[in-house]
Design a protein around this motif. Structure first.
Motif: not given
Ligand code: ZN
Length: 59
Positions: A10, A13, A15, A30, A33
């Motif tokens: 992402c 963030c 992720d 995502c 977040c």
């Protein structure tokens, strides 16, 4: 070359819990977040592919 560009992280963030968005093509959601974002191919760069360290410096 694949037609679909899949992000691995992402951009917000970092992720890796990404899933394809349901709204439109090229959107991703995502799970880290809770953001939805879109990848868009803008086109090829006009300057082409060239490494910056080719030593072509004429000053
Ligand atoms: Zn995220």
């Amino acid at each position: 070359m694949s037609e679909r560009a899949a992000p691995f992280h992402c951009p917000y963030c970092g992720d890796e819990d990404l899933r394809p968005g349901e709204q439109s093509h090229g959107t991703w959601e995502c799970g880290g977040c809770n953001r939805a974002f879109q990848l868009k191919f803008l086109g090829l760069l006009a300057r082409g592919l060239r490494r910056p360290d080719t030593g072509e410096d004429r000053t």
